[in-house]
Design a protein around this motif. Structure first.
Motif, PDB file in Angstrom:
ATOM      1  N   PHE A 102       0.820  -1.155   0.033  1.00  0.00           N
ATOM      2  CA  PHE A 102       0.084  -0.212  -0.073  1.00  0.00           C
ATOM      3  C   PHE A 102       0.911   1.250  -0.005  1.00  0.00           C
ATOM      4  CE2 PHE A 102      -2.296   3.400   2.484  1.00  0.00           C
ATOM      5  CZ  PHE A 102      -3.511   3.863   1.499  1.00  0.00           C
ATOM      6  N   TRP A 103       0.672   2.109  -0.911  1.00  0.00           N
ATOM      7  CA  TRP A 103       1.563   3.117  -1.353  1.00  0.00           C
ATOM      8  C   TRP A 103       0.899   4.377  -1.161  1.00  0.00           C
ATOM      9  CZ3 TRP A 103       6.890   3.729  -1.201  1.00  0.00           C
ATOM     10  CH2 TRP A 103       7.245   4.910  -1.585  1.00  0.00           C
ATOM     11  N   ILE A 104       1.542   5.197  -0.329  1.00  0.00           N
ATOM     12  CA  ILE A 104       1.150   6.880  -0.353  1.00  0.00           C
ATOM     13  C   ILE A 104       2.518   7.539   0.123  1.00  0.00           C
ATOM     14  CG2 ILE A 104       0.118   8.644   0.991  1.00  0.00           C
ATOM     15  CD1 ILE A 104      -1.752   6.935   2.068  1.00  0.00           C
ATOM     16  N   VAL A 105       2.605   8.644  -0.854  1.00  0.00           N
ATOM     17  CA  VAL A 105       3.680   9.745  -0.708  1.00  0.00           C
ATOM     18  C   VAL A 105       3.284  10.657   0.287  1.00  0.00           C
ATOM     19  CG1 VAL A 105       4.819  11.478  -1.908  1.00  0.00           C
ATOM     20  CG2 VAL A 105       4.336   9.411  -3.157  1.00  0.00           C
ATOM     21  N   PRO A 106       3.994  10.832   1.183  1.00  0.00           N
ATOM     22  CA  PRO A 106       3.716  11.864   2.440  1.00  0.00           C
ATOM     23  C   PRO A 106       3.919  13.092   1.798  1.00  0.00           C
ATOM     24  CG  PRO A 106       5.865  10.966   2.726  1.00  0.00           C
ATOM     25  CD  PRO A 106       5.442   9.918   1.451  1.00  0.00           C
ATOM     26  N   PRO A 107       3.196  14.089   2.362  1.00  0.00           N
ATOM     27  CA  PRO A 107       3.227  15.435   1.901  1.00  0.00           C
ATOM     28  C   PRO A 107       4.608  16.034   2.115  1.00  0.00           C
ATOM     29  CG  PRO A 107       1.896  15.447   3.813  1.00  0.00           C
ATOM     30  CD  PRO A 107       2.093  13.931   3.468  1.00  0.00           C
ATOM     31  N   ASN A 108       5.287  16.776   1.430  1.00  0.00           N
ATOM     32  CA  ASN A 108       6.534  17.386   1.477  1.00  0.00           C
ATOM     33  C   ASN A 108       6.415  18.828   0.968  1.00  0.00           C
ATOM     34  OD1 ASN A 108       9.159  18.398   1.862  1.00  0.00           O
ATOM     35  ND2 ASN A 108      10.056  16.819   0.518  1.00  0.00           N
ATOM     36  N   SER A 109       6.144  19.781   1.866  1.00  0.00           N
ATOM     37  CA  SER A 109       5.888  21.118   1.606  1.00  0.00           C
ATOM     38  C   SER A 109       6.965  21.912   1.356  1.00  0.00           C
ATOM     39  CB  SER A 109       5.093  21.728   2.859  1.00  0.00           C
ATOM     40  OG  SER A 109       5.935  21.770   4.274  1.00  0.00           O
ATOM     41  N   GLN A 110       8.322  21.392   1.643  1.00  0.00           N
ATOM     42  CA  GLN A 110       9.467  21.938   1.275  1.00  0.00           C
ATOM     43  C   GLN A 110      10.185  21.127   0.156  1.00  0.00           C
ATOM     44  OE1 GLN A 110      10.055  24.705   2.824  1.00  0.00           O
ATOM     45  NE2 GLN A 110       8.217  24.555   4.161  1.00  0.00           N
ATOM     46  N   ALA A 111       9.602  20.492  -0.821  1.00  0.00           N
ATOM     47  CA  ALA A 111      10.259  19.951  -1.932  1.00  0.00           C
ATOM     48  C   ALA A 111      11.092  20.835  -2.902  1.00  0.00           C
ATOM     49  CB  ALA A 111       9.418  18.735  -2.302  1.00  0.00           C
ATOM     50  N   VAL A 112      11.890  20.475  -3.509  1.00  0.00           N
ATOM     51  CA  VAL A 112      12.506  21.428  -4.543  1.00  0.00           C
ATOM     52  C   VAL A 112      11.474  21.548  -5.688  1.00  0.00           C
ATOM     53  CG1 VAL A 112      14.778  21.403  -3.649  1.00  0.00           C
ATOM     54  CG2 VAL A 112      14.034  19.916  -5.382  1.00  0.00           C
ATOM     55  N   SER A 113      10.840  20.360  -5.998  1.00  0.00           N
ATOM     56  CA  SER A 113       9.707  20.370  -7.069  1.00  0.00           C
ATOM     57  C   SER A 113       8.913  19.341  -6.838  1.00  0.00           C
ATOM     58  CB  SER A 113      10.587  20.041  -8.634  1.00  0.00           C
ATOM     59  OG  SER A 113      10.975  18.485  -8.217  1.00  0.00           O
ATOM     60  N   LEU A 114       7.693  19.600  -7.489  1.00  0.00           N
ATOM     61  CA  LEU A 114       6.518  18.446  -7.458  1.00  0.00           C
ATOM     62  C   LEU A 114       7.130  17.160  -7.776  1.00  0.00           C
ATOM     63  CD1 LEU A 114       3.494  20.389  -8.142  1.00  0.00           C
ATOM     64  CD2 LEU A 114       4.376  19.937  -6.036  1.00  0.00           C
ATOM     65  N   GLU A 115       7.944  16.995  -8.996  1.00  0.00           N
ATOM     66  CA  GLU A 115       8.529  15.775  -9.369  1.00  0.00           C
ATOM     67  C   GLU A 115       9.317  15.014  -8.444  1.00  0.00           C
ATOM     68  OE1 GLU A 115      11.072  12.892 -11.134  1.00  0.00           O
ATOM     69  OE2 GLU A 115      11.690  14.736 -10.207  1.00  0.00           O
ATOM     70  N   ALA A 116      10.019  16.034  -7.621  1.00  0.00           N
ATOM     71  CA  ALA A 116      10.890  15.523  -6.520  1.00  0.00           C
ATOM     72  C   ALA A 116       9.931  14.766  -5.567  1.00  0.00           C
ATOM     73  CB  ALA A 116      11.788  16.367  -6.086  1.00  0.00           C
ATOM     74  N   ALA A 117       8.810  15.641  -5.136  1.00  0.00           N
ATOM     75  CA  ALA A 117       7.880  15.339  -4.110  1.00  0.00           C
ATOM     76  C   ALA A 117       7.431  13.892  -4.373  1.00  0.00           C
ATOM     77  CB  ALA A 117       6.919  16.126  -3.842  1.00  0.00           C
ATOM     78  N   PHE A 118       7.068  13.553  -5.633  1.00  0.00           N
ATOM     79  CA  PHE A 118       5.976  12.482  -5.806  1.00  0.00           C
ATOM     80  C   PHE A 118       7.019  11.224  -6.379  1.00  0.00           C
ATOM     81  CE2 PHE A 118       2.805  15.612  -4.915  1.00  0.00           C
ATOM     82  CZ  PHE A 118       1.715  14.823  -4.525  1.00  0.00           C
ATOM     83  N   SER A 119       7.254  11.545  -7.935  1.00  0.00           N
ATOM     84  CA  SER A 119       8.131  10.363  -8.517  1.00  0.00           C
ATOM     85  C   SER A 119       9.560  10.292  -8.165  1.00  0.00           C
ATOM     86  CB  SER A 119       8.118  10.923  -9.934  1.00  0.00           C
ATOM     87  OG  SER A 119       6.892  10.885 -10.541  1.00  0.00           O
ATOM     88  N   GLY A 120      10.086  11.445  -7.486  1.00  0.00           N
ATOM     89  CA  GLY A 120      11.351  11.337  -6.892  1.00  0.00           C
ATOM     90  C   GLY A 120      11.311  10.649  -5.665  1.00  0.00           C
ATOM     91  N   PHE A 121      10.249  10.635  -4.792  1.00  0.00           N
ATOM     92  CA  PHE A 121      10.172   9.904  -3.642  1.00  0.00           C
ATOM     93  C   PHE A 121      10.012   8.448  -3.931  1.00  0.00           C
ATOM     94  CE2 PHE A 121       7.965   8.163   0.036  1.00  0.00           C
ATOM     95  CZ  PHE A 121       8.899   8.652   1.065  1.00  0.00           C
ATOM     96  N   THR A 122       9.151   8.328  -4.954  1.00  0.00           N
ATOM     97  CA  THR A 122       8.919   6.974  -5.122  1.00  0.00           C
ATOM     98  C   THR A 122       9.606   6.104  -6.121  1.00  0.00           C
ATOM     99  OG1 THR A 122       6.425   7.757  -5.358  1.00  0.00           O
ATOM    100  CG2 THR A 122       6.697   5.646  -6.539  1.00  0.00           C
ATOM    101  N   ARG A 123      10.831   6.805  -6.683  1.00  0.00           N
ATOM    102  CA  ARG A 123      11.732   6.082  -7.664  1.00  0.00           C
ATOM    103  C   ARG A 123      12.401   4.797  -7.191  1.00  0.00           C
ATOM    104  NH1 ARG A 123      12.922  10.255  -9.988  1.00  0.00           N
ATOM    105  NH2 ARG A 123      11.472   9.951 -11.648  1.00  0.00           N
ATOM    106  N   ALA A 124      13.034   4.774  -5.737  1.00  0.00           N
ATOM    107  CA  ALA A 124      13.528   3.850  -4.892  1.00  0.00           C
ATOM    108  C   ALA A 124      12.619   2.739  -4.729  1.00  0.00           C
ATOM    109  CB  ALA A 124      14.125   4.182  -3.479  1.00  0.00           C
ATOM    110  N   ALA A 125      11.195   3.073  -4.380  1.00  0.00           N
ATOM    111  CA  ALA A 125      10.220   1.842  -4.197  1.00  0.00           C
ATOM    112  C   ALA A 125       9.990   1.204  -5.638  1.00  0.00           C
ATOM    113  CB  ALA A 125       9.069   2.488  -3.701  1.00  0.00           C
TER     114      ALA A 125
END
Length: 294
Positions: free
Chosen positions: A68-91
């Motif tokens: 079950f996958w949820i990306v936690p909110p990251n209000s300080q991310a440098v970009s939305l790509e980093a916040a979502f796909s970037g966070f998910t890439r390792a998984a």
């Protein structure tokens, strides 16, 4: 073995409670195990850390069938790509190397609508879905509208001033779902696992509802006048910036709300299958009223 990310979050905690009543091996990824209820800690396998960390997800996904996958909110991310796909890439890499076969993720409505490419946080979430779907796992993206539970962020204003705000027109009808219903759909999919391929699963709540409808129902349930005040997108952006949120997140939120006003959540026809049971009135009785009275 089912792995649950964000097991102490709103959706993840409700999902965990449901899955604990079934005969399934469960593993959770959590930064602080102390935040898990005492009764839960002894019944699940715990991997401590961030599910954006390659080492953590590699360990957590070993011998797992489903995630079950949820990306936690990251209000300080440098970009939305980093916040979502970037966070998910390792998984995403670990899904393949660990042999995970099924993934259920929390995403958003909007795919296929004219505004999907300019919807900020939602656009980034849909790109994350594409990343996961491209790994070869069977994937179901829960395509959600706005959450009823978002109103809990305004409990103080509702209690003290009888006011809640949003940026949509007061009479605009749109779907709205409770996080409890979203967790229930996730549980059904994770317990079944007979499905294949990649698809989205809309979770629309039982009916379309407007902000004016919400104000009327809240007034009735709470026994006091509650009114809706519409704020501009500019005001929303300035308020979020004032809270110290980063530019990428603030821009993503403003773009998402603009897209919602322009039809982002209107692209899926309501059916019996995609309508979930909890009405806004029921949610107010079960969740909002106790929070306001606390």
């Amino acid at each position: 073995m089912i792995v649950i990310t964000t097991p102490t979050g709103d959706i993840g905690s409700q999902l965990l409670t449901t899955l604990l009543s079934h005969d399934e091996e469960l593993r959770v990824i959590v930064r602080d195990p102390a935040k898990l209820p005492d009764a839960v800690r002894g019944r699940v396998d715990i991997v401590t850390g961030s599910h954006g960390d390659p080492e953590v997800v590699g360990k957590a996904f070993a011998d797992a069938d489903a995630v079950f996958w949820i990306v936690p909110p990251n209000s300080q991310a440098v970009s939305l790509e980093a916040a979502f796909s970037g966070f998910t890439r390792a998984a995403a890499d670990a899904f393949t190397s660990s042999g995970v076969t099924h993934v259920v993720g929390v995403s958003a409505l909007g795919r296929g609508t004219p505004v999907a490419g300019s919807a900020g946080l939602v656009t980034a979430s849909l790109a994350m879905d594409d990343l996961i779907g491209g790994t070869g796992v069977a994937y179901r993206a829960l395509a959600n509208p706005s959450f009823m539970d978002n109103l809990l962020r305004q409990v103080s204003s509702i209690r003290d001033h009888g006011v809640f705000t949003d940026t949509v027109a007061p009479d605009r009808l749109a779907p709205s779902a409770s996080t409890g219903d979203i967790a229930a759909v996730a549980a059904r999919l994770l317990l079944d696992r007979s499905w294949t391929g990649v698809d989205s699963v809309p979770v629309l709540g039982p009916e379309d509802i407007s902000a004016a409808d919400m104000a009327r129902i809240m007034s009735d349930v709470l026994g006091r006048p509650i009114r809706y005040e519409r704020e501009t997108l500019e005001t929303l952006g300035a308020r979020l910036t004032g809270f110290g949120l980063g530019d990428a997140f603030v821009g993503g939120m403003v773009d998402m709300m603009r897209a919602k006003e322009n039809g982002l959540d209107d692209g899926v026809a309501r059916t019996v299958e995609n309508s979930t049971p909890t009405t806004f009135r029921q949610w107010c009785e079960l969740v909002l009223k106790p929070a306001v009275n606390a």
